[in-house]
Design a protein around this motif. Sequence first.
Motif, PDB file in Angstrom:
ATOM      1  N   ASN A  30     -12.030 -36.262 -29.177  1.00  0.00           N
ATOM      2  CA  ASN A  30     -13.188 -36.555 -28.332  1.00  0.00           C
ATOM      3  C   ASN A  30     -12.783 -37.252 -27.037  1.00  0.00           C
ATOM      4  O   ASN A  30     -13.297 -36.922 -25.957  1.00  0.00           O
ATOM      5  N   MET A  31     -11.866 -38.213 -27.140  1.00  0.00           N
ATOM      6  CA  MET A  31     -11.432 -38.932 -25.935  1.00  0.00           C
ATOM      7  C   MET A  31     -10.655 -38.023 -24.990  1.00  0.00           C
ATOM      8  O   MET A  31     -10.818 -38.104 -23.764  1.00  0.00           O
ATOM      9  N   THR A  89      -5.624 -35.699 -18.645  1.00  0.00           N
ATOM     10  CA  THR A  89      -5.574 -36.366 -19.947  1.00  0.00           C
ATOM     11  C   THR A  89      -4.259 -37.131 -20.067  1.00  0.00           C
ATOM     12  O   THR A  89      -3.285 -36.821 -19.399  1.00  0.00           O
ATOM     13  N   SER A  90      -4.266 -38.135 -20.894  1.00  0.00           N
ATOM     14  CA  SER A  90      -3.057 -38.903 -21.149  1.00  0.00           C
ATOM     15  C   SER A  90      -2.964 -39.162 -22.649  1.00  0.00           C
ATOM     16  O   SER A  90      -3.642 -40.037 -23.185  1.00  0.00           O
ATOM     17  N   HIS A  91      -2.123 -38.388 -23.297  1.00  0.00           N
ATOM     18  CA  HIS A  91      -1.913 -38.540 -24.736  1.00  0.00           C
ATOM     19  C   HIS A  91      -1.469 -39.967 -25.059  1.00  0.00           C
ATOM     20  O   HIS A  91      -1.987 -40.586 -25.989  1.00  0.00           O
ATOM     21  N   GLU A  92      -0.536 -40.492 -24.285  1.00  0.00           N
ATOM     22  CA  GLU A  92      -0.002 -41.825 -24.555  1.00  0.00           C
ATOM     23  C   GLU A  92      -1.079 -42.900 -24.435  1.00  0.00           C
ATOM     24  O   GLU A  92      -1.168 -43.800 -25.272  1.00  0.00           O
ATOM     25  N   LEU A 127      -4.850 -46.685 -27.115  1.00  0.00           N
ATOM     26  CA  LEU A 127      -6.185 -47.251 -27.321  1.00  0.00           C
ATOM     27  C   LEU A 127      -6.611 -47.162 -28.787  1.00  0.00           C
ATOM     28  O   LEU A 127      -7.157 -48.120 -29.348  1.00  0.00           O
ATOM     29  N   ILE A 128      -6.364 -46.016 -29.388  1.00  0.00           N
ATOM     30  CA  ILE A 128      -6.730 -45.829 -30.792  1.00  0.00           C
ATOM     31  C   ILE A 128      -5.916 -46.764 -31.679  1.00  0.00           C
ATOM     32  O   ILE A 128      -6.452 -47.370 -32.610  1.00  0.00           O
ATOM     33  N   ALA A 129      -4.629 -46.899 -31.391  1.00  0.00           N
ATOM     34  CA  ALA A 129      -3.773 -47.795 -32.178  1.00  0.00           C
ATOM     35  C   ALA A 129      -4.289 -49.229 -32.107  1.00  0.00           C
ATOM     36  O   ALA A 129      -4.334 -49.934 -33.128  1.00  0.00           O
ATOM     37  N   GLU A 130      -4.689 -49.659 -30.928  1.00  0.00           N
ATOM     38  CA  GLU A 130      -5.230 -51.013 -30.778  1.00  0.00           C
ATOM     39  C   GLU A 130      -6.516 -51.180 -31.571  1.00  0.00           C
ATOM     40  O   GLU A 130      -6.730 -52.195 -32.227  1.00  0.00           O
ATOM     41  N   LYS A 131      -7.374 -50.170 -31.513  1.00  0.00           N
ATOM     42  CA  LYS A 131      -8.652 -50.257 -32.227  1.00  0.00           C
ATOM     43  C   LYS A 131      -8.440 -50.397 -33.737  1.00  0.00           C
ATOM     44  O   LYS A 131      -9.117 -51.188 -34.392  1.00  0.00           O
TER      45      LYS A 131
END
Length: 102
Positions: free
Chosen positions: A15-16, A27-30, A35-39
């Motif tokens: 989605n992001m 887009t930026s995979h990294e 962001l997901i890792a932090e969440k």
Amino acid sequence: MDQKTCRAIYDQYVNMMALAQTNYQATSHEYVTRLIAEKYQITTARAAGIIQLQHAEEQMQRHSPELLCPEQAKYAEETIIQNIQDAYKSERLPLPGGNNPR
């Protein structure tokens, strides 16, 4: 980490990435992975691995569903969890995150 959480991570990633492509034509995979890792309070490498595995599974379901073996996957996961629990028990250490090593 359970399958529901892994799926949520992958869905959020997709989605992001789609939103970034639509709104910014880039887009930026990294960045999205970080962001997901932090969440989810996991390492970036773990988030990337979860995303990659979920993507591979989705592609297999789409193109070669006969290669997926859910019964064997369930057995393997249960065996791995039991091995982790046994290892922690033999060292008299508490399981990370409570009673479930996922």
